[in-house]
Motif scaffolding. Structure first.
Motif, PDB file in Angstrom:
ATOM      1  N   UNK A 125       0.809  -1.223   0.000  1.00  0.00           N
ATOM      2  CA  UNK A 125       0.000   0.000   0.000  1.00  0.00           C
ATOM      3  C   UNK A 125       0.845   1.277   0.000  1.00  0.00           C
ATOM      4  N   UNK A 126       2.166   1.151  -0.137  1.00  0.00           N
ATOM      5  CA  UNK A 126       3.019   2.351  -0.112  1.00  0.00           C
ATOM      6  C   UNK A 126       3.111   2.959   1.269  1.00  0.00           C
ATOM      7  N   UNK A 127       3.007   2.106   2.271  1.00  0.00           N
ATOM      8  CA  UNK A 127       3.066   2.611   3.638  1.00  0.00           C
ATOM      9  C   UNK A 127       4.131   1.889   4.440  1.00  0.00           C
ATOM     10  N   UNK A 128       4.593   2.536   5.491  1.00  0.00           N
ATOM     11  CA  UNK A 128       5.654   1.988   6.315  1.00  0.00           C
ATOM     12  C   UNK A 128       5.171   1.857   7.754  1.00  0.00           C
ATOM     13  N   UNK A 129       5.538   0.738   8.374  1.00  0.00           N
ATOM     14  CA  UNK A 129       5.185   0.540   9.781  1.00  0.00           C
ATOM     15  C   UNK A 129       6.444   0.602  10.645  1.00  0.00           C
ATOM     16  N   UNK A 130       6.283   1.250  11.777  1.00  0.00           N
ATOM     17  CA  UNK A 130       7.333   1.370  12.793  1.00  0.00           C
ATOM     18  C   UNK A 130       6.683   1.021  14.126  1.00  0.00           C
ATOM     19  N   UNK A 131       7.462   0.561  15.086  1.00  0.00           N
ATOM     20  CA  UNK A 131       6.830   0.357  16.386  1.00  0.00           C
ATOM     21  C   UNK A 131       7.573  -0.572  17.310  1.00  0.00           C
ATOM     22  N   UNK A 132       6.882  -0.942  18.352  1.00  0.00           N
ATOM     23  CA  UNK A 132       7.503  -1.676  19.456  1.00  0.00           C
ATOM     24  C   UNK A 132       6.418  -2.473  20.175  1.00  0.00           C
ATOM     25  N   UNK A 133       6.731  -3.742  20.438  1.00  0.00           N
ATOM     26  CA  UNK A 133       5.845  -4.564  21.258  1.00  0.00           C
ATOM     27  C   UNK A 133       6.679  -5.148  22.389  1.00  0.00           C
ATOM     28  N   UNK A 134       6.151  -5.067  23.580  1.00  0.00           N
ATOM     29  CA  UNK A 134       6.936  -5.494  24.739  1.00  0.00           C
ATOM     30  C   UNK A 134       6.020  -6.186  25.729  1.00  0.00           C
ATOM     31  N   UNK A 135       6.518  -7.254  26.301  1.00  0.00           N
ATOM     32  CA  UNK A 135       5.784  -7.878  27.409  1.00  0.00           C
ATOM     33  C   UNK A 135       6.745  -8.153  28.552  1.00  0.00           C
ATOM     34  N   UNK A 136       6.354  -7.706  29.733  1.00  0.00           N
ATOM     35  CA  UNK A 136       7.181  -7.902  30.922  1.00  0.00           C
ATOM     36  C   UNK A 136       6.351  -8.591  31.992  1.00  0.00           C
ATOM     37  N   UNK A 137       7.016  -9.385  32.815  1.00  0.00           N
ATOM     38  CA  UNK A 137       6.359  -9.963  33.987  1.00  0.00           C
ATOM     39  C   UNK A 137       7.321  -9.796  35.164  1.00  0.00           C
TER      40      UNK A 137
END
Lengths: 457, 501
Positions: free
Chosen positions: A135-147
């Protein structure tokens, strides 16, 4: 390595001073980070820390180490005791918390997380990268899980334990020329409730809105702040709410002649700002966990003290400020402990879409960013709008406008809000490294101060 | 040079490194590096000369990072056995395999000579941890009491943070480094409360955090006794000062304020990972886009900026970075033009720079090294003017001293800063303090308005302990040096008017 509970008991047994509290935590974390539709880094971390607070007279020795053997633990206890004997009397001294009835499962193994928490999410993310690329789009990001499992043991006999899961997803979408940007964020306890498709859909809608680009000058605008920016502003006001600072005349909640603003109507609307360790979906420790005293907000002597539901603002009136036990005793008031969740409610029912639909002309924000204090007297904060400012006219989004620098006080804003939407769980953007558990409404402000224009897109 | 801490040297660093790197090799990693780190942080806080908080925390752990099949993998733990080190290598390779599926460009690293068995210790005299806590508190209490006893001072906050950082690094190419750094940050704030009016005012010391030891508090590198003696009168003048009239002013800026403007508008803007989008969702990107290298007019012709990880007492100064690269000084802005970026080995290779300039840093054993900031500094003019000479060239302006509030946008265009104190300049002379001042500008306009930089005598190294970047969030200490400076026609806001309705 020994079980962490055994370390707590051994440290308490080895203690030779007047009192001792051990705060031990074991933490596991897994994360994924991506940019330009491609994973950049990921990791798995395990950490353990043991804090020994030795009390000698009214002095405390607070030492924290990443202990992994019995010898290291013995050294830690000795270092803490030496520090206590060496220390001046603590300004926040209070008797250690006595035991009370609890139903914690002290003996159970520490809770953990692992990369398996992303079992469903990671392939969905891979598919989202491919789709975005098409789609001519860019994704950036972060996923985090802590316990994090935390064990508090005291020489008074008190034992408390709490397992805190904490997850967050931040998703940023851009057009491939970087001129349009949108953001979505989610707080989660276990990623089972994360709907990546819905988040991507939200970004796509917003990036489509930005197909029309408009320029607006600095000025005061009617502005709809979604729940996330409201959370960021309320968290700052909450952090500032030390009763001691207010009673000493040195924060925004101080009144004239040694009074505080407790009892003052901050908002004409029936707004309630509150914390509650048992809030469904936003559960946090129902007792104090403190590894270093923090002037006026938290004290190491309060470890293990029960934390109950507290209203900071009730029906628009400032009701309580954060009060550690020592200061509560000095001022003849009840302690009000700092709590790691925050909810704002104004009995609103409107969704964000409904608030947009009822707007004649105004701005809709996505996020606030780089929020810093300019004037502590009024709690004037500055910062930027980020990842989408939209002009709404006659109930419709007309397009994206340039970003602004704002100068506003959250305390002053409370008095100027004209509409409150329905409260929902939200992830603060600016402060989610430290504070993730919030529920906030969208609000309408008739005259939000967009002080200058930012060229950032 | 102080000795390397014996208790750190006693840890089985090489044995653990051999276990981890050996296992990574067996599993086919193209590159692996190992860190054993111990970071000890002391914090003392006094409130009205009484001890309010004392803590002594140590983070100790190991980290293994690999490039496997062209993808990064990372794992860290606190267990310090060869078996645990081997398992970490396995975990790191396993995470690299997860990455491989989701990433496009294979990772390759810029070449770097190997440094077998290198050691480096920062420049300081006395580790503050070697001073008994009672003595550290006594010094802070004494300075606090001097402030408390002055007219117009109702409260005093004192803070001392100090860090002893030990890092062992080894990689599969054969580099092995053992390093030790000490830094500290003392800070005192005097508060005046006007109880009748329900108003309060504060001013804090402008002494910068420094890569020094306890000697910094006892006369080496800074004179705290003099600064504390002067603070009450400066605060009293601030309380009575008139509010600024918003508008355009010429600014003479002292290094104790400008270091932070450099940090935000040059330091972060010239991190190549930001320019390439790696930080786009969090810290942000940069207006100084990669294609503008050697073209962008960053500021006026008197603007010369270097990145430097070698300057004595700098907070980002170290011998070797967290990728085994020997640290350097390098140009970022030359005669007003952008000529360089801060790099790590991956970006240096990807963009054809040949060699990294040594800016990889992980803030703890639990975190992956990122490209982090060098000491980014504005150079003085060798025959440049004094501060008085700069002030004498201003008809209507403001002299800005000390940092306070700061904020800049996610592409480093629009910033707004306040300070500890502001003096009106009238006809080339200081004419008393002003208050409620914030200056606001767009980065290239601001640096374009730089008319003069002062001489070497006006140069001061400022800095901070708390520069944040990355997800999971990492914190780094960094210094910024600069001379006194003169900027023409900068937008000044009145912060009370900004908060009004």
């Amino acid at each position: 390595m020994a079980a962490i509970q055994d370390f707590v008991e051994q440290a308490l047994q080895q203690s030779t001073v007047d009192g001792c509290v051990v705060v031990a935590s074991e933490s596991t974390e897994t994360n994924l980070r991506w940019a330009n539709n491609s994973l950049t880094t990921n990791g798995q971390m395990t950490s353990r820390s043991v804090t020994v607070i030795s009390v000698a007279g009214q002095s405390a020795g607070v030492v924290t180490r990443s202990v992994s053997t019995a010898d290291e633990l013995a050294d830690l206890v000795k270092a803490s005791e030496a520090a206590a004997r060496d220390a001046a009397p603590a300004d926040d001294f209070a008797p250690l918390v006595s035991p009370y009835e609890v139903s914690d499962d002290w003996d159970a193994d520490p809770a953990t997380t692992s990369v398996q928490v992303f079992e469903r999410f990671a392939p969905e993310l891979g598919a989202a990268f491919k789709q975005a690329g098409k789609n001519g789009r860019l994704l950036f990001g972060f996923a985090e899980h802590q316990m994090t499992s935390t064990f508090v043991g005291s020489s008074t006999g008190l034992r408390r334990r709490f397992d805190q899961p904490n997850g967050r997803l931040e998703l940023n979408g851009k057009s491939d020329d970087y001129t349009r940007s949108a953001w979505a964020g989610v707080h989660t306890r276990d990623f089972s409730d994360v709907d990546l498709d819905a988040a991507v859909e939200q970004l796509n809608t917003r990036l489509d809105w930005a197909a029309t680009s408009l320029e607006l000058p600095a000025g005061r605008y009617e502005t709809i702040l979604p729940p996330g920016p409201v959370a960021d502003l309320m968290i700052y006001a909450y952090w500032t709410g030390s009763a001691r600072d207010a009673e000493e005349g040195r924060n925004v909640f101080a009144g004239p002649n040694g009074t505080t603003r407790i009892g003052e109507q901050l908002s004409p609307l029936p707004l309630t700002l509150r914390s509650n360790p048992a809030e469904p979906g936003l559960e946090c420790a129902p007792f104090e966990i403190v590894t270093a005293s923090e002037g006026g907000l938290q004290s190491v002597f309060d470890n293990g003290a029960p934390v109950s539901a507290t209203s900071w603002i009730e029906d628009g009136v400032l009701a309580n400020l954060i009060r550690a036990r020592a200061w509560a005793t000095k001022t003849g008031a009840e302690p009000r402990h700092f709590t790691t969740n925050l909810m704002l409610d104004g009995n609103g029912t409107a969704s964000l879409d409904e608030m947009i639909a009822s707007t004649e002309r105004g701005l809709l924000l996505t996020c606030l960013w780089y929020i810093r204090e300019v004037d502590p007297q009024t709690l004037l904060l500055t910062g930027l709008t980020r990842d989408g400012v939209y002009l709404v006219e006659n109930g419709q989004v007309r397009g994206a406008v340039n970003n602004f620098r704002f100068n506003e006080s959250p305390v002053d804003l409370l008095g100027r809000i004209t509409e409150v939407g329905r409260t929902e769980h939200t992830l603060p953007r600016e402060w989610n490294d430290y504070f993730t558990r919030t529920a906030m409404p969208a609000v309408r402000v008739p005259d939000f101060n967009m002080s200058t224009v930012s060229q950032a897109s | 040079m102080p000795d390397m801490d014996a208790s750190f040297l006693a840890l089985p660093a090489r044995e653990l490194a051999d276990a981890a790197l050996g296992r990574a090799r067996e599993l086919g990693a193209e590159h692996a590096d190992f860190r054993l780190e111990r970071i000890r942080t002391g914090v003392l806080q006094l409130r009205d000369a009484k001890l309010d908080s004392s803590s002594d925390s140590e983070d100790l752990g190991l980290a293994v990072r690999v490039v496997h099949d062209g993808a990064w993998g990372f794992a860290s733990d606190i267990a310090r056995t060869p078996e645990a080190a081997r398992q970490l290598a396995e975990q790191a390779v396993a995470t690299a395999k997860v990455s491989r599926v989701l990433s496009d460009d294979p990772v390759t690293l810029a070449p770097e000579p190997t440094y077998p068995d290198a050691t480096w210790v920062s420049s300081y005299d006395v580790d503050p941890f070697d001073i008994p806590e009672a003595d550290r508190v006594a010094r802070l209490a004494d300075l606090s009491e001097r402030l408390m006893s002055a007219d117009g001072v109702d409260h005093v906050d004192a803070l001392l943070m100090h860090v002893l950082e030990n890092k062992f690094y080894a990689d599969t190419a054969g580099t092995t480094t053992t390093q030790q750094r000490v830094r500290l940050h003392p800070q005192f704030t005097a508060v005046h409360v006007d109880r009748g009016a329900g108003k309060f005012y504060s001013m804090r010391t402008i002494a910068a955090p420094a890569g020094r030891g306890w000697e910094y508090l006892t006369g080496t590198g800074w004179d705290f006794d003099t600064e504390i003696a002067e603070l009450p009168e400066l605060l009293a003048e601030h309380v009575k000062a008139p509010s600024v009239e918003a508008g355009s002013y010429d600014l003479v800026i002292h290094p104790s304020n400008l270091w932070l403007t450099i940090h935000e508008s040059i330091g972060h803007a010239t991190e190549l990972d930001r320019a390439l989008g790696y930080e786009a969702a969090y810290a942000g990107t940069s207006f100084a886009r990669y294609e503008l290298l050697n073209k962008l007019k960053y500021g006026s012709g008197v603007m010369n900026v270097v990145g430097d990880r070698t300057v004595e007492h700098g907070l980002a100064t170290v011998g070797y970075d967290d990728e085994g690269v020997q640290t350097q000084q390098f140009d970022i802005v030359r005669d007003g033009t952008l000529v360089g970026y801060q790099l790590n080995r991956q970006m240096a290779q990807a963009k054809g720079f040949g060699r990294s300039n040594g800016c990889a840093f992980g803030d703890s054993p639990g975190h992956i090294p990122l490209q982090r900031m060098a000491n980014v500094s504005l150079q003085a003019a060798s025959d440049g003017p004094s501060t008085d000479e700069l002030i004498s060239g201003v008809q209507r302006g403001i002299y800005v001293v000390g940092d306070r509030s700061w904020s800049i946008d996610m592409q480093r265009y629009n910033f707004q800063f306040t300070g500890q104190r502001f003096y009106k300049i009238e006809n080339g002379k200081l004419a008393g303090q002003l208050k409620d001042v914030a200056y606001q500008a767009t980065t290239t306009d601001f640096w374009g308005s730089l008319e003069a930089v002062g001489g070497p005598d006006t140069y001061v190294l400022g800095g901070a302990f708390n520069c944040g970047k990355g997800q999971p969030g990492q914190v780094a200490a960094v210094s910024h040096g600069c001379p006194a400076t003169l900027f023409r026609g900068v937008n000044v806001l009145n912060t009370v008017a900004e908060g009004g309705r």
